[in-house]
Design an enzyme around this catalytic site. Sequence first.
Site, PDB file in Angstrom:
ATOM      1  N   HIS A 209       0.894  -1.169   0.000  1.00  0.00           N
ATOM      2  CA  HIS A 209       0.000   0.000   0.000  1.00  0.00           C
ATOM      3  C   HIS A 209       0.928   1.213   0.000  1.00  0.00           C
ATOM      4  O   HIS A 209       1.550   1.517   1.023  1.00  0.00           O
ATOM      5  CB  HIS A 209      -0.855   0.033   1.259  1.00  0.00           C
ATOM      6  CG  HIS A 209      -2.040  -0.873   1.236  1.00  0.00           C
ATOM      7  ND1 HIS A 209      -1.929  -2.235   1.225  1.00  0.00           N
ATOM      8  CD2 HIS A 209      -3.378  -0.590   1.213  1.00  0.00           C
ATOM      9  CE1 HIS A 209      -3.158  -2.760   1.213  1.00  0.00           C
ATOM     10  NE2 HIS A 209      -4.049  -1.796   1.196  1.00  0.00           N
ATOM     11  N   GLU A 212      -0.942   6.086  -0.408  1.00  0.00           N
ATOM     12  CA  GLU A 212      -2.402   6.237  -0.506  1.00  0.00           C
ATOM     13  C   GLU A 212      -2.787   7.480   0.285  1.00  0.00           C
ATOM     14  O   GLU A 212      -3.321   7.426   1.392  1.00  0.00           O
ATOM     15  CB  GLU A 212      -3.130   5.001   0.037  1.00  0.00           C
ATOM     16  CG  GLU A 212      -4.637   5.068  -0.256  1.00  0.00           C
ATOM     17  CD  GLU A 212      -5.422   3.896   0.311  1.00  0.00           C
ATOM     18  OE1 GLU A 212      -4.846   3.106   1.074  1.00  0.00           O
ATOM     19  OE2 GLU A 212      -6.615   3.777  -0.006  1.00  0.00           O
ATOM     20  N   TRP A 314     -14.347   0.933   4.908  1.00  0.00           N
ATOM     21  CA  TRP A 314     -13.866   1.927   3.948  1.00  0.00           C
ATOM     22  C   TRP A 314     -14.818   2.147   2.788  1.00  0.00           C
ATOM     23  O   TRP A 314     -14.731   3.121   2.074  1.00  0.00           O
ATOM     24  CB  TRP A 314     -12.498   1.502   3.399  1.00  0.00           C
ATOM     25  CG  TRP A 314     -11.453   1.438   4.447  1.00  0.00           C
ATOM     26  CD1 TRP A 314     -10.703   2.487   4.912  1.00  0.00           C
ATOM     27  CD2 TRP A 314     -11.021   0.288   5.195  1.00  0.00           C
ATOM     28  NE1 TRP A 314      -9.842   2.038   5.890  1.00  0.00           N
ATOM     29  CE2 TRP A 314     -10.019   0.709   6.082  1.00  0.00           C
ATOM     30  CE3 TRP A 314     -11.404  -1.064   5.186  1.00  0.00           C
ATOM     31  CZ2 TRP A 314      -9.377  -0.168   6.968  1.00  0.00           C
ATOM     32  CZ3 TRP A 314     -10.771  -1.940   6.060  1.00  0.00           C
ATOM     33  CH2 TRP A 314      -9.764  -1.487   6.936  1.00  0.00           C
TER      34      TRP A 314
HETATM   35 ZN   LIG Z   1      -6.038  -1.883   0.290  1.00  0.00          ZN
END
Ligand SMILES: [Zn+2]
Length: 422
Positions: A209, A212, A314
Amino acid sequence: MFDILLTGGVLPDGTQADIGITGDRIAAVGALAGSPAARVIEVPGDLISPPFVDPHFHMDATLSYGLPRVNASGTLLEGIALWGELREMATVDDMVNRAMRYCDWAVSMGLLAIRSHVDTTPDHLRGVEAMLEVKRRVAPYLDLQLVAFPQDGLYRSPTGRANLVRALDMGVDVVGGIPHFERTMEEGAESLRDLARLAADRGLMWDVHCDETDDPMSRHVETMAREVTRHGLGARAAGSHLTSMHSMDNYYVSKLLPLIAESGMTAIPNPLINITLQGRHDSYPKRRGLTRVREMQAQGITVGWGQDCVLDPWYSLGTADMLDVAFMGLHVAQMTHPAEMRRCFHMVTVDNARIMGLDGYGLAPGCLASLVVLDAGNPTEALRLRPDRLVVISKGRVVAQKQRNDTVLSIPGRDATVRRRL
Ligand SMILES: [Zn+2]
């Protein structure tokens, strides 16, 4: 004698073809009508595609929307905080049951390979235990790859690094990372050097990740690309999200993209999630928060589309349909040229399979007999309609089927059924 013979289909490149399957392999592709077969499935004019592939998902959190509360701000950070509560409440059984239900949805949509991150932050590692169990259960029909993901930071969480290593020792397949969530830029960079070494030493793939965030100064992908080159990881490494690139200075990006291309690493934007999570600190104009997809592809970088989330802290929607993902990506990245629309379909099939390093993927003789038949005539029509999956075959077995289902119209002077296919 084939075990299964599909007749009258159309391949993604427009070729009309029948497909003969023997055991778990594609035995022949071409004009095969009339050949002996134990089972014949007619798919006249329907698109036959290799299965959909999702290279970025969070299966430990899926189908938990509203637990313990809905995400009121809609931000990434509130989502992480809610997940921090949920992972302490959820039992192994809870997570297994939700994930198995999601895998049923995936199969029904022709999605037969998924890379899921699994949070390795808590000392109990219940999520890891649950996802390894799910991987074992779905293995006959769905390829589940697991990434050891230090959600709260490799160094920021006191036992973050030790638990990530424990998860790898338990059998998790891929090394993760989250440099932009470490305490400082320097610790983020150090985490990347550490994780790249870990992946290289263990001969594992690496999926981070990375950046982000809307902060244009979040430049960890630069360090990641350097480490990928240093260790020769190439396409076995993937940068997920990369949303800060959206906001970076153009001159800097003109230097960055060749570095990423040189490393051979791949990229996984997640358009459904980042179009909703990013830009939450903006007034107007509001940034889209999607990385530079076309520009990376122009440099020869493999870019796939990832689903990321379905019904979790999310993201409040989702159906396990990779065509929804490609549809949103197409819009946000403005990939509207006919060649770009076809590319979007290619991204959720062939490009994603390359990112995951899948063996035997495709529709050529000798490939694994895994495929999906769609109620559409070609990849662009599939993106436009996001149609029914009529037949899904995994490793030589029919695992899902659906009746063609046209709407009956009751308007005098008009046809009695509505077909939205051209
Ligand atoms: Zn993710």
